[in-house]
Design a protein around this motif. Structure first.
Motif, PDB file in Angstrom:
ATOM      1  N   ILE A 148     -15.378  39.939 -34.193  1.00  0.00           N
ATOM      2  CA  ILE A 148     -15.358  40.043 -32.904  1.00  0.00           C
ATOM      3  C   ILE A 148     -16.322  38.788 -32.207  1.00  0.00           C
ATOM      4  O   ILE A 148     -17.122  38.547 -33.456  1.00  0.00           O
ATOM      5  CB  ILE A 148     -16.337  41.306 -32.736  1.00  0.00           C
ATOM      6  CG1 ILE A 148     -15.732  42.760 -32.969  1.00  0.00           C
ATOM      7  CG2 ILE A 148     -16.732  41.209 -31.206  1.00  0.00           C
ATOM      8  CD1 ILE A 148     -14.446  43.099 -32.603  1.00  0.00           C
ATOM      9  N   VAL A 149     -15.896  38.454 -31.567  1.00  0.00           N
ATOM     10  CA  VAL A 149     -16.040  37.501 -30.903  1.00  0.00           C
ATOM     11  C   VAL A 149     -17.417  37.614 -29.249  1.00  0.00           C
ATOM     12  O   VAL A 149     -17.058  39.031 -28.849  1.00  0.00           O
ATOM     13  CB  VAL A 149     -15.394  36.551 -30.258  1.00  0.00           C
ATOM     14  CG1 VAL A 149     -14.669  35.590 -31.835  1.00  0.00           C
ATOM     15  CG2 VAL A 149     -14.814  36.229 -29.644  1.00  0.00           C
ATOM     16  N   THR A 150     -17.766  36.448 -29.370  1.00  0.00           N
ATOM     17  CA  THR A 150     -18.808  36.214 -27.814  1.00  0.00           C
ATOM     18  C   THR A 150     -18.538  35.350 -27.110  1.00  0.00           C
ATOM     19  O   THR A 150     -18.820  34.321 -28.399  1.00  0.00           O
ATOM     20  CB  THR A 150     -20.445  36.844 -28.142  1.00  0.00           C
ATOM     21  OG1 THR A 150     -20.712  38.022 -28.704  1.00  0.00           O
ATOM     22  CG2 THR A 150     -20.821  36.605 -26.536  1.00  0.00           C
ATOM     23  N   LEU A 151     -17.728  34.867 -25.870  1.00  0.00           N
ATOM     24  CA  LEU A 151     -17.524  34.093 -25.384  1.00  0.00           C
ATOM     25  C   LEU A 151     -18.542  33.673 -24.181  1.00  0.00           C
ATOM     26  O   LEU A 151     -19.619  33.744 -24.338  1.00  0.00           O
ATOM     27  CB  LEU A 151     -16.563  33.848 -24.881  1.00  0.00           C
ATOM     28  CG  LEU A 151     -15.273  34.298 -25.400  1.00  0.00           C
ATOM     29  CD1 LEU A 151     -13.697  34.514 -24.462  1.00  0.00           C
ATOM     30  CD2 LEU A 151     -14.632  33.229 -26.447  1.00  0.00           C
ATOM     31  N   ASP A 152     -18.819  31.947 -23.861  1.00  0.00           N
ATOM     32  CA  ASP A 152     -19.706  32.225 -23.055  1.00  0.00           C
ATOM     33  C   ASP A 152     -18.561  31.145 -21.550  1.00  0.00           C
ATOM     34  O   ASP A 152     -16.943  32.017 -22.036  1.00  0.00           O
ATOM     35  CB  ASP A 152     -20.338  30.470 -23.329  1.00  0.00           C
ATOM     36  CG  ASP A 152     -19.440  29.172 -23.445  1.00  0.00           C
ATOM     37  OD1 ASP A 152     -18.167  29.542 -23.051  1.00  0.00           O
ATOM     38  OD2 ASP A 152     -20.229  28.332 -23.844  1.00  0.00           O
ATOM     39  N   PHE A 160     -19.850  34.767 -33.432  1.00  0.00           N
ATOM     40  CA  PHE A 160     -19.182  35.589 -34.153  1.00  0.00           C
ATOM     41  C   PHE A 160     -19.059  36.668 -35.341  1.00  0.00           C
ATOM     42  O   PHE A 160     -19.934  36.010 -36.188  1.00  0.00           O
ATOM     43  CB  PHE A 160     -17.493  34.259 -34.735  1.00  0.00           C
ATOM     44  CG  PHE A 160     -16.701  35.345 -35.670  1.00  0.00           C
ATOM     45  CD1 PHE A 160     -15.264  35.719 -35.107  1.00  0.00           C
ATOM     46  CD2 PHE A 160     -16.670  34.957 -37.068  1.00  0.00           C
ATOM     47  CE1 PHE A 160     -14.084  35.914 -35.657  1.00  0.00           C
ATOM     48  CE2 PHE A 160     -15.700  35.738 -37.947  1.00  0.00           C
ATOM     49  CZ  PHE A 160     -14.329  35.597 -37.237  1.00  0.00           C
ATOM     50  N   VAL A 161     -18.788  37.107 -35.867  1.00  0.00           N
ATOM     51  CA  VAL A 161     -19.407  38.148 -36.334  1.00  0.00           C
ATOM     52  C   VAL A 161     -18.279  39.730 -37.571  1.00  0.00           C
ATOM     53  O   VAL A 161     -17.497  40.041 -36.889  1.00  0.00           O
ATOM     54  CB  VAL A 161     -20.301  39.590 -35.756  1.00  0.00           C
ATOM     55  CG1 VAL A 161     -20.960  40.703 -37.074  1.00  0.00           C
ATOM     56  CG2 VAL A 161     -20.945  38.967 -35.844  1.00  0.00           C
ATOM     57  N   GLU A 162     -17.908  38.953 -38.460  1.00  0.00           N
ATOM     58  CA  GLU A 162     -16.880  40.055 -39.402  1.00  0.00           C
ATOM     59  C   GLU A 162     -17.542  41.388 -39.088  1.00  0.00           C
ATOM     60  O   GLU A 162     -18.737  42.063 -39.417  1.00  0.00           O
ATOM     61  CB  GLU A 162     -16.251  38.898 -39.989  1.00  0.00           C
ATOM     62  CG  GLU A 162     -15.131  40.274 -41.469  1.00  0.00           C
ATOM     63  CD  GLU A 162     -14.291  39.956 -40.190  1.00  0.00           C
ATOM     64  OE1 GLU A 162     -13.166  40.668 -40.353  1.00  0.00           O
ATOM     65  OE2 GLU A 162     -14.561  38.422 -39.767  1.00  0.00           O
ATOM     66  N   LEU A 208     -17.960  27.418 -37.642  1.00  0.00           N
ATOM     67  CA  LEU A 208     -17.382  26.569 -36.255  1.00  0.00           C
ATOM     68  C   LEU A 208     -17.853  27.238 -35.357  1.00  0.00           C
ATOM     69  O   LEU A 208     -17.271  27.300 -34.167  1.00  0.00           O
ATOM     70  CB  LEU A 208     -15.846  27.221 -36.357  1.00  0.00           C
ATOM     71  CG  LEU A 208     -15.088  26.093 -37.609  1.00  0.00           C
ATOM     72  CD1 LEU A 208     -13.519  26.525 -37.264  1.00  0.00           C
ATOM     73  CD2 LEU A 208     -14.824  25.044 -37.910  1.00  0.00           C
ATOM     74  N   VAL A 209     -18.516  28.281 -35.124  1.00  0.00           N
ATOM     75  CA  VAL A 209     -19.753  28.942 -34.089  1.00  0.00           C
ATOM     76  C   VAL A 209     -20.344  27.647 -33.046  1.00  0.00           C
ATOM     77  O   VAL A 209     -20.203  26.713 -33.658  1.00  0.00           O
ATOM     78  CB  VAL A 209     -20.351  29.993 -35.058  1.00  0.00           C
ATOM     79  CG1 VAL A 209     -21.421  29.976 -32.768  1.00  0.00           C
ATOM     80  CG2 VAL A 209     -19.503  31.243 -35.038  1.00  0.00           C
TER      81      VAL A 209
END
Length: 243
Positions: A148-152, A160-162, A208-209
């Motif tokens: 799951i990602v969090t975007l700006d 990013f958390v698996e 790569l975050v």
């Protein structure tokens, strides 16, 4: 444009179908999934693809040898007697994309009709903002089972958390990426990788975050990794997808 197509997995969640067939050759209304991928890649500007093999590798190689005369796409295989993991496959075959500005990475157990050219175009824009990788995103019905990602506000992935226990969103890793060659700089300072299996989601993407961007895919995409998902895809594909 070159592409890595990850096809070496054992498909243990898709048993009993994968007892006798590799997952990448599971039929979608009579058409092997790998053929759908090869045709899709060729249609959207990919010129050469590297396909890794392991489980029922002889069947995959036989299919590719038979299909070569029917596609303009240059097909290359690399056999992994021991699975390297998705990130390990990239590292050990990095010479395949030496000199390429960007390349595609995709998992062959996804069924999709995504317009890949759109993802290439998005990555070029994100690269101008310092992006090393662009991740195709999907809306996950079960976010705890996905990356799951969090975007700006610019589409940059800032978290990013698996498989998170408490997901911040339902924007999930769709398993299709466009990467720049700079991705190999994020494997660490050593010139040789450690011997253990290396996974993109667990070992590479967290590094790569802040340097990767996400873009919601607008095509159909289904991970057919288990029998229920496979049967659902068979029901959805003819009605939802014009390929």
């Amino acid at each position: 444009m070159k592409a890595f197509l990850m096809a070496a997995g054992k498909g243990t969640r898709l048993k009993p179908y994968t007892d006798t067939h590799p997952k990448c050759l599971i039929p979608i209304h009579g058409t092997p999934l790998l053929r759908i991928w090869i045709d899709l890649l060729a249609r959207h500007g990919v010129s050469e693809v590297l396909i890794n093999t392991h489980h029922h590798a002889d069947q995959v190689t036989a299919f590719i040898d038979a299909y070569r005369p029917h596609t303009a796409l240059a097909l290359r295989t690399v056999h992994e007697p021991r699975l390297l993991g998705s990130a390990g496959t990239l590292w050990h075959n990095r010479a395949f994309v030496r000199g390429e500005t960007d390349f595609l990475i995709a998992y062959a157990d996804n069924l999709t009709n995504q317009d890949l050219a759109k993802l290439f175009d998005m990555h070029r824009g994100f690269r101008s903002m310092g992006g090393v990788l662009t991740m195709g995103l999907i809306r996950a019905p079960e976010p705890t089972q996905c990356g799951i990602v969090t975007l700006d506000g610019q589409g940059r992935i800032i978290r990013f958390v698996e498989k998170p226990e408490a997901p911040e969103s339902d924007l999930a890793n769709g398993g299709i990426y466009v990467a720049s060659n700079a991705i190999f700089d994020y494997y660490g300072a050593s010139e040789s990788m450690p011997s253990e299996v290396l996974d993109i989601g667990h070992h590479l993407l967290p590094r790569l975050v802040g340097r990767m961007f996400g873009w919601p895919l607008d095509g159909y995409l289904k991970d057919i990794g288990n029998p229920d998902a496979y049967h659902q895809a068979l029901a959805e594909w003819p009605a939802a997808c014009d390929i």
